[in-house]
Write a protein that holds these residues in place. Structure first.
Motif, PDB file in Angstrom:
ATOM      1  N   ALA A   2      44.235   8.069   7.100  1.00  0.00           N
ATOM      2  CA  ALA A   2      44.072   6.620   6.933  1.00  0.00           C
ATOM      3  C   ALA A   2      45.438   5.946   6.966  1.00  0.00           C
ATOM      4  O   ALA A   2      46.459   6.581   6.688  1.00  0.00           O
ATOM      5  CB  ALA A   2      43.369   6.327   5.616  1.00  0.00           C
ATOM      6  N   PRO A   5      48.811   1.877   2.788  1.00  0.00           N
ATOM      7  CA  PRO A   5      48.707   0.485   2.342  1.00  0.00           C
ATOM      8  C   PRO A   5      49.969  -0.286   2.702  1.00  0.00           C
ATOM      9  O   PRO A   5      51.068   0.245   2.604  1.00  0.00           O
ATOM     10  CB  PRO A   5      48.578   0.606   0.819  1.00  0.00           C
ATOM     11  CG  PRO A   5      48.188   2.013   0.566  1.00  0.00           C
ATOM     12  CD  PRO A   5      48.744   2.824   1.694  1.00  0.00           C
ATOM     13  N   ARG A  11      54.419   4.035  -2.480  1.00  0.00           N
ATOM     14  CA  ARG A  11      53.379   5.004  -2.146  1.00  0.00           C
ATOM     15  C   ARG A  11      53.583   5.551  -0.739  1.00  0.00           C
ATOM     16  O   ARG A  11      53.561   4.822   0.227  1.00  0.00           O
ATOM     17  CB  ARG A  11      51.987   4.383  -2.271  1.00  0.00           C
ATOM     18  CG  ARG A  11      50.885   5.403  -2.047  1.00  0.00           C
ATOM     19  CD  ARG A  11      49.518   4.810  -2.189  1.00  0.00           C
ATOM     20  NE  ARG A  11      49.237   4.417  -3.561  1.00  0.00           N
ATOM     21  CZ  ARG A  11      48.772   3.206  -3.893  1.00  0.00           C
ATOM     22  NH1 ARG A  11      48.555   2.302  -2.968  1.00  0.00           N
ATOM     23  NH2 ARG A  11      48.525   2.934  -5.141  1.00  0.00           N
ATOM     24  N   GLY A  12      53.801   6.864  -0.663  1.00  0.00           N
ATOM     25  CA  GLY A  12      53.931   7.521   0.626  1.00  0.00           C
ATOM     26  C   GLY A  12      55.300   7.332   1.242  1.00  0.00           C
ATOM     27  O   GLY A  12      56.076   6.462   0.861  1.00  0.00           O
ATOM     28  N   TRP A  19      61.583   8.601  -4.868  1.00  0.00           N
ATOM     29  CA  TRP A  19      61.249   8.431  -6.288  1.00  0.00           C
ATOM     30  C   TRP A  19      60.939   9.777  -6.930  1.00  0.00           C
ATOM     31  O   TRP A  19      61.395  10.078  -8.031  1.00  0.00           O
ATOM     32  CB  TRP A  19      60.054   7.468  -6.395  1.00  0.00           C
ATOM     33  CG  TRP A  19      59.409   7.346  -7.728  1.00  0.00           C
ATOM     34  CD1 TRP A  19      59.788   6.515  -8.742  1.00  0.00           C
ATOM     35  CD2 TRP A  19      58.241   8.038  -8.194  1.00  0.00           C
ATOM     36  NE1 TRP A  19      58.932   6.664  -9.819  1.00  0.00           N
ATOM     37  CE2 TRP A  19      57.974   7.592  -9.498  1.00  0.00           C
ATOM     38  CE3 TRP A  19      57.409   9.003  -7.620  1.00  0.00           C
ATOM     39  CZ2 TRP A  19      56.903   8.068 -10.257  1.00  0.00           C
ATOM     40  CZ3 TRP A  19      56.343   9.475  -8.370  1.00  0.00           C
ATOM     41  CH2 TRP A  19      56.104   9.016  -9.677  1.00  0.00           C
ATOM     42  N   ARG A  23      63.090  11.701 -10.008  1.00  0.00           N
ATOM     43  CA  ARG A  23      62.564  12.286 -11.248  1.00  0.00           C
ATOM     44  C   ARG A  23      62.977  13.744 -11.390  1.00  0.00           C
ATOM     45  O   ARG A  23      63.435  14.163 -12.463  1.00  0.00           O
ATOM     46  CB  ARG A  23      61.032  12.188 -11.266  1.00  0.00           C
ATOM     47  CG  ARG A  23      60.546  10.765 -11.363  1.00  0.00           C
ATOM     48  CD  ARG A  23      59.205  10.673 -12.034  1.00  0.00           C
ATOM     49  NE  ARG A  23      59.132   9.380 -12.711  1.00  0.00           N
ATOM     50  CZ  ARG A  23      58.097   8.934 -13.390  1.00  0.00           C
ATOM     51  NH1 ARG A  23      57.009   9.679 -13.497  1.00  0.00           N
ATOM     52  NH2 ARG A  23      58.128   7.765 -13.986  1.00  0.00           N
ATOM     53  N   ILE A  27      65.423  15.181 -14.363  1.00  0.00           N
ATOM     54  CA  ILE A  27      65.020  16.184 -15.352  1.00  0.00           C
ATOM     55  C   ILE A  27      65.984  17.370 -15.333  1.00  0.00           C
ATOM     56  O   ILE A  27      66.447  17.830 -16.372  1.00  0.00           O
ATOM     57  CB  ILE A  27      63.572  16.663 -15.080  1.00  0.00           C
ATOM     58  CG1 ILE A  27      62.573  15.531 -15.317  1.00  0.00           C
ATOM     59  CG2 ILE A  27      63.222  17.864 -15.964  1.00  0.00           C
ATOM     60  CD1 ILE A  27      61.177  15.835 -14.787  1.00  0.00           C
ATOM     61  N   HIS A  76      71.035  11.630  -7.444  1.00  0.00           N
ATOM     62  CA  HIS A  76      70.500  10.756  -8.501  1.00  0.00           C
ATOM     63  C   HIS A  76      71.340   9.482  -8.633  1.00  0.00           C
ATOM     64  O   HIS A  76      70.801   8.388  -8.805  1.00  0.00           O
ATOM     65  CB  HIS A  76      70.469  11.527  -9.820  1.00  0.00           C
ATOM     66  CG  HIS A  76      69.607  10.912 -10.882  1.00  0.00           C
ATOM     67  ND1 HIS A  76      68.263  11.163 -10.991  1.00  0.00           N
ATOM     68  CD2 HIS A  76      69.895  10.051 -11.887  1.00  0.00           C
ATOM     69  CE1 HIS A  76      67.761  10.478 -12.014  1.00  0.00           C
ATOM     70  NE2 HIS A  76      68.740   9.798 -12.586  1.00  0.00           N
ATOM     71  N   LEU A  81      71.728   3.739  -7.381  1.00  0.00           N
ATOM     72  CA  LEU A  81      72.341   2.500  -6.886  1.00  0.00           C
ATOM     73  C   LEU A  81      71.407   1.808  -5.893  1.00  0.00           C
ATOM     74  O   LEU A  81      71.299   0.578  -5.876  1.00  0.00           O
ATOM     75  CB  LEU A  81      73.695   2.810  -6.227  1.00  0.00           C
ATOM     76  CG  LEU A  81      74.790   3.309  -7.173  1.00  0.00           C
ATOM     77  CD1 LEU A  81      76.035   3.709  -6.379  1.00  0.00           C
ATOM     78  CD2 LEU A  81      75.148   2.244  -8.212  1.00  0.00           C
ATOM     79  N   VAL A  83      68.112   1.971  -5.957  1.00  0.00           N
ATOM     80  CA  VAL A  83      67.043   1.358  -6.756  1.00  0.00           C
ATOM     81  C   VAL A  83      67.517   0.031  -7.341  1.00  0.00           C
ATOM     82  O   VAL A  83      66.783  -0.970  -7.349  1.00  0.00           O
ATOM     83  CB  VAL A  83      66.591   2.318  -7.884  1.00  0.00           C
ATOM     84  CG1 VAL A  83      65.689   1.600  -8.883  1.00  0.00           C
ATOM     85  CG2 VAL A  83      65.873   3.520  -7.291  1.00  0.00           C
ATOM     86  N   ILE A  84      68.779   0.003  -7.816  1.00  0.00           N
ATOM     87  CA  ILE A  84      69.332  -1.239  -8.361  1.00  0.00           C
ATOM     88  C   ILE A  84      69.375  -2.314  -7.271  1.00  0.00           C
ATOM     89  O   ILE A  84      69.036  -3.476  -7.509  1.00  0.00           O
ATOM     90  CB  ILE A  84      70.741  -0.986  -8.958  1.00  0.00           C
ATOM     91  CG1 ILE A  84      70.613  -0.124 -10.219  1.00  0.00           C
ATOM     92  CG2 ILE A  84      71.448  -2.301  -9.284  1.00  0.00           C
ATOM     93  CD1 ILE A  84      71.933   0.382 -10.769  1.00  0.00           C
ATOM     94  N   ASP A  87      65.962  -3.639  -6.761  1.00  0.00           N
ATOM     95  CA  ASP A  87      65.528  -4.501  -7.863  1.00  0.00           C
ATOM     96  C   ASP A  87      66.234  -5.855  -7.895  1.00  0.00           C
ATOM     97  O   ASP A  87      65.629  -6.875  -8.220  1.00  0.00           O
ATOM     98  CB  ASP A  87      65.776  -3.799  -9.207  1.00  0.00           C
ATOM     99  CG  ASP A  87      64.765  -2.699  -9.472  1.00  0.00           C
ATOM    100  OD1 ASP A  87      63.753  -2.649  -8.750  1.00  0.00           O
ATOM    101  OD2 ASP A  87      64.987  -1.894 -10.393  1.00  0.00           O
ATOM    102  N   PHE A  88      67.540  -5.878  -7.568  1.00  0.00           N
ATOM    103  CA  PHE A  88      68.325  -7.083  -7.827  1.00  0.00           C
ATOM    104  C   PHE A  88      68.780  -7.823  -6.573  1.00  0.00           C
ATOM    105  O   PHE A  88      69.140  -8.989  -6.644  1.00  0.00           O
ATOM    106  CB  PHE A  88      69.560  -6.743  -8.674  1.00  0.00           C
ATOM    107  CG  PHE A  88      69.217  -6.377 -10.097  1.00  0.00           C
ATOM    108  CD1 PHE A  88      68.859  -7.361 -11.010  1.00  0.00           C
ATOM    109  CD2 PHE A  88      69.240  -5.049 -10.521  1.00  0.00           C
ATOM    110  CE1 PHE A  88      68.543  -7.036 -12.312  1.00  0.00           C
ATOM    111  CE2 PHE A  88      68.916  -4.720 -11.825  1.00  0.00           C
ATOM    112  CZ  PHE A  88      68.570  -5.710 -12.724  1.00  0.00           C
TER     113      PHE A  88
END
Lengths: 131, 137
Positions: A2, A5, A11-12, A19, A23, A27, A76, A81, A83-84, A87-88
């Motif tokens: 399919a 989205p 997602r995907g 992501w 994680r 860890i 990581h 960076l 991801v930041i 976000d910003f």
């Protein structure tokens, strides 16, 4: 299969796998940090105890694991960076995929000389030094 | 790819935060980004000095540590790095436990274990930096 989205960042494909890797590396690095604080704490026991545990870091297998650790920390950090920026930075979400390929390029460019300098002593000790 | 709800059961239909609202998760989110930027410099600098520069890990021993911690600069560097990395990692693991541990009891006890072990490690590391004695033994 399919169609994925539309408009979902996580997602995907690259968004999700970066992501997942964030994680897993997080860890791994965090558990190493526990161990690393405890091994450094041996400086309060005696110089001999500390030197003994540090000697294990200089063995070939642990040296190789250290390269893996540095690789995990570096990914990581670089992806953090990214991801930041997502976000910003107002254009962050639009360029999230391109930014992932940029940080992976930086990762490879740093890890090649990094691995060389981290492993050179081990390689010389194992296979004899070159003239 | 099918659309699957991340948590089956009552989780999403009955959100836990009813009643008073708090900005705790917002501050936690912001802390991850601010501490992350600082840690990029502190940790990558640490890794470069310890693993790459001048023969890397091969030159590290008790005398090397004593030489570094004679300087307040490296003491503060290591102290800030310890606290930020531990809090950053503990909050990261808290998020992961919240995401994957479905039973309330499991979630509670895993987080208790996390907070107690992290508290112990932060305390131990701080104590070692402040009480280091180059003339021990």
């Amino acid at each position: 299969m399919a169609t994925a989205p539309v408009g979902t960042l996580y997602r995907g494909r690259e968004g999700m796998w970066s992501w997942v890797a964030q994680r897993i590396t997080g860890i791994a690095v965090f558990f190493f940090l526990y161990v690393h604080v405890v091994d450094t704490a041996l400086v309060r026991v005696s110089p001999e105890a500390y030197d003994l545990v540090i000697a294990t870091y200089k063995t070939p297998i642990v040296n190789l694991l250290e390269v893996g650790l540095v690789g995990a920390v570096l990914y990581h950090a670089l992806n953090g960076l990214r991801v930041i920026a997502v976000d910003f930075w107002s254009k962050g979400p639009r360029y999230q995929r391109q930014m992932l390929w940029v940080i992976l390029g930086v990762w490879v460019a740093v890890m090649i000389p990094g691995t060389y300098y981290m492993m050179i002593h081990t390689v010389e000790a194992l296979f004899g030094s070159t003239p | 790819m099918s659309l699957v709800s991340p948590r089956r059961g009552p989780g999403l239909d009955a959100p836990r935060s009813t009643g008073q609202r708090s900005n705790y998760e917002l501050y936690a989110w912001l802390f991850m980004r601010i501490s992350g930027i600082v840690l990029v410099f502190l940790v990558l600098g640490h890794l470069f000095i310890m693993n790459v520069l001048d023969g890397g890990v091969q030159r590290i021993n008790f005398a090397f540590v004593a030489g570094r911690w004679a300087s307040p600069f490296w003491q503060i560097w290591d102290l800030v790095m310890l606290w930020l990395a531990m809090l950053h990692g503990t909050n990261g693991l808290r998020t992961i436990i919240n995401d994957y541990a479905e039973r309330d009891q499991t979630r509670f006890w895993m987080k208790m274990l996390l907070y107690v072990s992290s508290g112990f490690i932060i305390l131990l590391g701080t104590l070692v930096i402040f009480t280091f004695d180059p003339n021990i033994g």
